[in-house]
Write a protein that holds these residues in place. Sequence first.
Motif, PDB file in Angstrom:
ATOM      1  N   LEU A 157       0.832  -1.149   0.047  1.00 60.69           N
ATOM      2  CA  LEU A 157       0.033   0.022  -0.057  1.00 60.69           C
ATOM      3  C   LEU A 157       0.901   1.372   0.050  1.00 60.69           C
ATOM      4  O   LEU A 157       0.578   2.265  -0.519  1.00 60.69           O
ATOM      5  CB  LEU A 157      -1.065  -0.047   1.150  1.00 60.69           C
ATOM      6  CG  LEU A 157      -2.057   1.086   1.380  1.00 60.69           C
ATOM      7  CD1 LEU A 157      -2.963   1.121   0.251  1.00 60.69           C
ATOM      8  CD2 LEU A 157      -2.622   0.852   2.480  1.00 60.69           C
ATOM      9  N   GLU A 158       2.181   1.212   0.733  1.00 62.24           N
ATOM     10  CA  GLU A 158       2.814   2.328   0.721  1.00 62.24           C
ATOM     11  C   GLU A 158       3.591   2.863  -0.535  1.00 62.24           C
ATOM     12  O   GLU A 158       3.317   3.978  -1.112  1.00 62.24           O
ATOM     13  CB  GLU A 158       3.900   2.072   1.723  1.00 62.24           C
ATOM     14  CG  GLU A 158       5.036   3.295   1.790  1.00 62.24           C
ATOM     15  CD  GLU A 158       6.097   2.900   2.540  1.00 62.24           C
ATOM     16  OE1 GLU A 158       7.028   3.836   2.727  1.00 62.24           O
ATOM     17  OE2 GLU A 158       6.285   1.772   3.129  1.00 62.24           O
ATOM     18  N   GLU A 159       3.871   1.842  -1.408  1.00 63.00           N
ATOM     19  CA  GLU A 159       4.434   2.095  -2.782  1.00 63.00           C
ATOM     20  C   GLU A 159       3.112   2.492  -3.609  1.00 63.00           C
ATOM     21  O   GLU A 159       3.436   3.453  -4.389  1.00 63.00           O
ATOM     22  CB  GLU A 159       5.313   0.930  -3.355  1.00 63.00           C
ATOM     23  CG  GLU A 159       6.493   0.570  -2.850  1.00 63.00           C
ATOM     24  CD  GLU A 159       6.469  -0.189  -1.531  1.00 63.00           C
ATOM     25  OE1 GLU A 159       5.249  -0.789  -1.034  1.00 63.00           O
ATOM     26  OE2 GLU A 159       7.353  -0.387  -0.852  1.00 63.00           O
ATOM     27  N   PHE A 160       2.324   1.808  -3.624  1.00 63.93           N
ATOM     28  CA  PHE A 160       0.846   2.187  -4.535  1.00 63.93           C
ATOM     29  C   PHE A 160       0.424   3.643  -4.039  1.00 63.93           C
ATOM     30  O   PHE A 160       0.220   4.498  -4.958  1.00 63.93           O
ATOM     31  CB  PHE A 160      -0.185   1.368  -3.959  1.00 63.93           C
ATOM     32  CG  PHE A 160      -1.621   1.369  -4.725  1.00 63.93           C
ATOM     33  CD1 PHE A 160      -1.719   1.048  -5.952  1.00 63.93           C
ATOM     34  CD2 PHE A 160      -2.516   2.189  -4.040  1.00 63.93           C
ATOM     35  CE1 PHE A 160      -2.905   1.268  -6.770  1.00 63.93           C
ATOM     36  CE2 PHE A 160      -3.701   2.332  -4.777  1.00 63.93           C
ATOM     37  CZ  PHE A 160      -3.788   2.064  -6.189  1.00 63.93           C
ATOM     38  N   ALA A 161       0.327   4.081  -2.737  1.00 64.94           N
ATOM     39  CA  ALA A 161      -0.053   5.302  -2.419  1.00 64.94           C
ATOM     40  C   ALA A 161       1.052   6.419  -2.837  1.00 64.94           C
ATOM     41  O   ALA A 161       0.877   7.471  -3.254  1.00 64.94           O
ATOM     42  CB  ALA A 161      -0.269   5.602  -0.924  1.00 64.94           C
ATOM     43  N   GLU A 172      -8.038  -6.909  -1.830  1.00 65.44           N
ATOM     44  CA  GLU A 172      -6.695  -6.998  -2.207  1.00 65.44           C
ATOM     45  C   GLU A 172      -6.303  -6.570  -3.436  1.00 65.44           C
ATOM     46  O   GLU A 172      -5.123  -6.346  -3.930  1.00 65.44           O
ATOM     47  CB  GLU A 172      -6.305  -8.614  -2.148  1.00 65.44           C
ATOM     48  CG  GLU A 172      -6.680  -9.378  -0.966  1.00 65.44           C
ATOM     49  CD  GLU A 172      -5.874  -8.664   0.452  1.00 65.44           C
ATOM     50  OE1 GLU A 172      -4.427  -8.361   0.095  1.00 65.44           O
ATOM     51  OE2 GLU A 172      -6.261  -8.576   1.554  1.00 65.44           O
ATOM     52  N   GLU A 173      -7.286  -6.018  -4.152  1.00 68.60           N
ATOM     53  CA  GLU A 173      -6.849  -5.297  -5.595  1.00 68.60           C
ATOM     54  C   GLU A 173      -6.508  -4.024  -5.366  1.00 68.60           C
ATOM     55  O   GLU A 173      -6.929  -3.208  -4.901  1.00 68.60           O
ATOM     56  CB  GLU A 173      -8.338  -5.517  -6.553  1.00 68.60           C
ATOM     57  CG  GLU A 173      -8.685  -6.829  -6.778  1.00 68.60           C
ATOM     58  CD  GLU A 173      -7.819  -7.538  -7.912  1.00 68.60           C
ATOM     59  OE1 GLU A 173      -6.884  -6.977  -8.508  1.00 68.60           O
ATOM     60  OE2 GLU A 173      -7.897  -8.722  -8.058  1.00 68.60           O
ATOM     61  N   LYS A 174      -5.366  -3.627  -6.356  1.00 67.79           N
ATOM     62  CA  LYS A 174      -4.743  -2.391  -6.207  1.00 67.79           C
ATOM     63  C   LYS A 174      -4.621  -2.125  -7.713  1.00 67.79           C
ATOM     64  O   LYS A 174      -3.664  -2.887  -8.308  1.00 67.79           O
ATOM     65  CB  LYS A 174      -3.529  -2.025  -5.385  1.00 67.79           C
ATOM     66  CG  LYS A 174      -3.986  -2.400  -3.798  1.00 67.79           C
ATOM     67  CD  LYS A 174      -2.549  -2.122  -3.076  1.00 67.79           C
ATOM     68  CE  LYS A 174      -1.365  -3.223  -3.212  1.00 67.79           C
ATOM     69  NZ  LYS A 174      -1.973  -4.419  -2.588  1.00 67.79           N
TER      70      LYS A 174
END
Length: 804
Positions: A526-530, A555-557
């Motif tokens: 989530l950190e890299e995604f955000a 769980e989908e990003k």
Amino acid sequence: MSAKRSTRNSLVLPLIFLSPFLFHYSYGSDSLFPGQSIRDGETLISAHGIYELGFFSPGDSTKRYVGIWYHKLPILTVVWVGNRENPISDSSGYITMDEQGNLKIMDGKGTSFLLGANNRSTNITSATLLDSGNLVLREMSSSGNDIVWQSFDHPTDNQLPGMKLTLSTSSISWRSTSDPRPGNFSFGIDPNGTDQLFLWNRTEVIWSVAVLNGVNFSLVQDATVTLPGDLDGYTFIHHWGSGYYYYTLADSSIITRGFTDHEGRHKQLAWLDGEENWVTFLVKPNEHPCEVPSSCGVNGLCSNDSSVMCTCLFGFEPNVNKHWDSRDYSDGCIRKVQSECMSNGDGFLKLRNIKLPIFSSKDRNLSLGIDDCKAWCTKNCSCNAYTSAYLNRTGCSFWFGDLYGLQAGADEVQDLFVRLAASELKKHSGNLKSCELALINIGIALCILGAFLCGCKWRKAKVRHRKEENDFDCSSCSFATIAACTNQFSDVNKIGEGGFGPVYKGFLEGQSVAVKRLSSSSGQGLEEFANEITLIAKLQHRNLVRLLGYCIQKEEKILIYEYMPNKSLDYYIFDSTKGAELDWEKRFHIVEGIAQGLLYLHNYSRLKVIHWDLKSSNILLDSEMNPKISDFGLARTFGQNENQANTKRVMGTYGYMSPEYAMNGLFSVKSDVFSFGVILLEIITGLRSTDYCHQDGSENLLAHSWELWREGRCSELANPTIGDMHPFDEVQTCIQVALLCVQDIAADRPTMSDVVSMLRCEISSLPIPKKPAFLPARSVGREDFRKHEIHSLNNLTMSIIECR
């Protein structure tokens, strides 16, 4: 010539008649006075020698025409023809002033053709060729020299800077290269008052320059391109007045012209002294059929980036199904449910990234807002669409009847609102729910982090933000919508495999998109995604990929990007067949674009950004082969006064990592410079740095390139697919710049600002590169690192490596 002109201007009017011998014609003058004439073979030349007027024969024709062309250029380029329908059959012609002050063309038989009419009461006029290319007929009086006629009011096939196109004038093509008579194609202002520029084939519109949005024409940005050499940074400056349009240039010394050719294309050209030729940097319509408004008929949406070129707008269906099945879209689309207007509450569907239809009408009342436009269109049952007239969201543009010339994937600023029956709007709402593609800002990323990491109340956060900022919406596209637009993530729609998961092509909200679905095993949490959302939302540059939307569900990003039809750089340069499509000119254009993108990240963005995972597979190519840096999941920001940082978490790709980062966890802007140098060598050589193997025993691509450069054998580095016609000096410069970028010591490497200057040849003498970092690609990690965790789908990208 200036001395003669000074003497001439000091003469008083009575001398015109008392001493006519003072006004005998002098070859090279810029003006013609009463009693003077110029014969075939003689010319007028503007004051500073820019334009020339005289007789010429076009192509293989023997007929003689009066024209204006560039005086100093080695290629005869005629920009205006005075007698395009009345040529002279031989060289007996001459230009003169008659007793009434009219400018005329005469032939050897005494037949005359009016060139410039004097509509004033005086018969004392003079004709002057100006440095703008305008031939003017002036009234000579004590009150001044008033223009009574000018060639700019009678354009032929060229539009020069400062030349006004009006509702009654247009640029009209020649019939052929040897026949200047008016042809079938014309370029000018829509006479219906829609503030649009059209290209016509007789009466059919075959291209439009979109809609004037109060600042410029919304589709002319692809004309403001960077050109090589002296034309770097060349831009139009558009001027729109009351019923007329013209353009000027930021640099008036550049020679440029608009040109409507006899094959039905409108071009913008500039003269390059180094090339000794004209360079065409804008051609419309080009190879994309969607640029022709009739391609998909009425109410049809055209897409250049889809396997199916034409689709009907939501709520519409093909007018003749069997024709559409055979890919004949000319019949267009009709409504599935007819509008009931006021009786049952029609509504409007918002379309984004759509080239606005042609033939709009405009209310220029600046006090009107978008809600006023909606209210007016709702009450008028014949109004089928509306939008704001200007970028500041004032004024209204309306469309009546069918919508014509819709194109998906255009970089429009205004949204288009299309009338639909209430029942159709309800279906659309049920299908898309809250999905709205929009540019994402920092607030969205914070909302994501708050919802998943801090347990904040999603709805309250959403409502609070919407009260504070009307156009901020923390909602995202639903997973079901994304799955549907990619055909349930089918392999047919799969267009790539990124380091963090597969990438699919989809069609959403009227445009092609690239859907990046993060794999659960990718190592990007989530950190890299955000982080990617946060960073890329703040970064706006033509050489950075645009993020359009996102999706989080369990769980989908998923990230939604603008679609890049030409895939990534590595798709071309490491393939002998595809590599042949990139000649040196295209490769150098890509190199410059990457450099400009990095320079923006390091120096000119609101944040100093280090990409941290720059490689050839992260350089995407749009439809014009313009490079765009992508994949900001690992990127990090610096304060403007920070230059270096340290980390124990080393992430990136072998072969592109700087040595100080790979060995000691030190990273800075010089880390990106190192990666850029590696990519530059890959572009030149066509060799992949990550799996390099050479028969000369070199450990890697850097070592191989260094040895050849040191031995003066740079020519052996250029990949054969580039071709033999490339400028070797430019290639050699790029090799030297690349070796400067990959030097072992970070302090020795140039900044990206230096790199851009070197590529532009603004630095006359390049430094001599020192020995580069020779990192053995196959031994790193066995001898120098202890690997605790590696997540990779391509065996290249590392997520966590700690130093000893």
